[in-house]
Motif scaffolding. Structure first.
Motif, mmCIF file in Angstrom:
data_model
loop_
_atom_site.group_PDB
_atom_site.id
_atom_site.type_symbol
_atom_site.label_atom_id
_atom_site.label_comp_id
_atom_site.label_asym_id
_atom_site.label_seq_id
_atom_site.Cartn_x
_atom_site.Cartn_y
_atom_site.Cartn_z
ATOM 1 N N LEU A 58 2.634 -10.947 1.994
ATOM 2 C CA LEU A 58 1.803 -9.923 2.587
ATOM 3 C C LEU A 58 1.478 -10.338 4.014
ATOM 4 O O LEU A 58 0.984 -11.437 4.246
ATOM 5 N N ILE A 59 1.777 -9.458 4.963
ATOM 6 C CA ILE A 59 1.481 -9.793 6.357
ATOM 7 C C ILE A 59 0.395 -8.906 6.934
ATOM 8 O O ILE A 59 -0.033 -9.095 8.056
ATOM 9 N N GLY A 60 -0.046 -7.939 6.162
ATOM 10 C CA GLY A 60 -1.109 -7.079 6.646
ATOM 11 C C GLY A 60 -1.441 -6.004 5.645
ATOM 12 O O GLY A 60 -0.712 -5.754 4.701
ATOM 13 N N MET A 61 -2.584 -5.390 5.851
ATOM 14 C CA MET A 61 -3.025 -4.337 4.969
ATOM 15 C C MET A 61 -3.955 -3.430 5.768
ATOM 16 O O MET A 61 -4.666 -3.897 6.653
ATOM 17 N N GLY A 62 -3.928 -2.179 5.484
ATOM 18 C CA GLY A 62 -4.800 -1.270 6.202
ATOM 19 C C GLY A 62 -4.896 0.071 5.518
ATOM 20 O O GLY A 62 -4.212 0.338 4.545
ATOM 21 N N ASP A 66 -5.018 4.995 9.345
ATOM 22 C CA ASP A 66 -5.142 4.144 10.520
ATOM 23 C C ASP A 66 -3.837 3.429 10.849
ATOM 24 O O ASP A 66 -3.684 2.881 11.934
ATOM 25 N N THR A 67 -2.910 3.412 9.891
ATOM 26 C CA THR A 67 -1.687 2.628 10.023
ATOM 27 C C THR A 67 -0.444 3.484 10.264
ATOM 28 O O THR A 67 0.440 3.096 11.017
#
Length: 106
Positions: A58-62, A66-67
């Motif tokens: 996992l390198i990010g979450m949003g 917004d993404t």
């Protein structure tokens, strides 16, 4: 939704449509190499090897709105395999790639 549903939608918008019965020929050649000479079976085997050797992380979450560019405040996204679903079958038997505007529903 198959091509027949697509044509129905076009007709509802007063667009001209034409139904065509088309199927690939009975003898479809098995391609061994690409036009540039790459061995297709070897390339596929290498792709599978790389996928299996990968280490997901996992390198990010949003929040989607917004993404994702163009994601609306009242938009629902659903991604699933597009395949035929018998009438009355449950949602797990044939997801649809759907983007629906939920204006007035929430």
């Amino acid at each position: 939704m198959g091509l027949d549903k697509f044509a129905e939608s076009m007709k509802e918008q007063a667009a001209e449509t034409m139904a065509v019965e088309w199927r690939p020929g009975a003898e479809v050649p098995h391609l061994v190499k690409t036009k540039s000479g790459v061995d297709i079976d070897e390339a596929n085997a290498e792709a599978v090897r790389r996928i299996c050797a990968g280490r997901p992380m996992l390198i990010g979450m949003g929040i989607a709105r917004d993404t994702l560019p163009g994601m609306g405040e009242r938009m629902i996204l659903h991604a699933g395999p597009h395949r035929h679903r018998p009438q009355g079958a449950g949602h797990r038997h044939g997801g649809r790639g759907v983007v629906a505007s939920a204006d007035g529903l929430f």
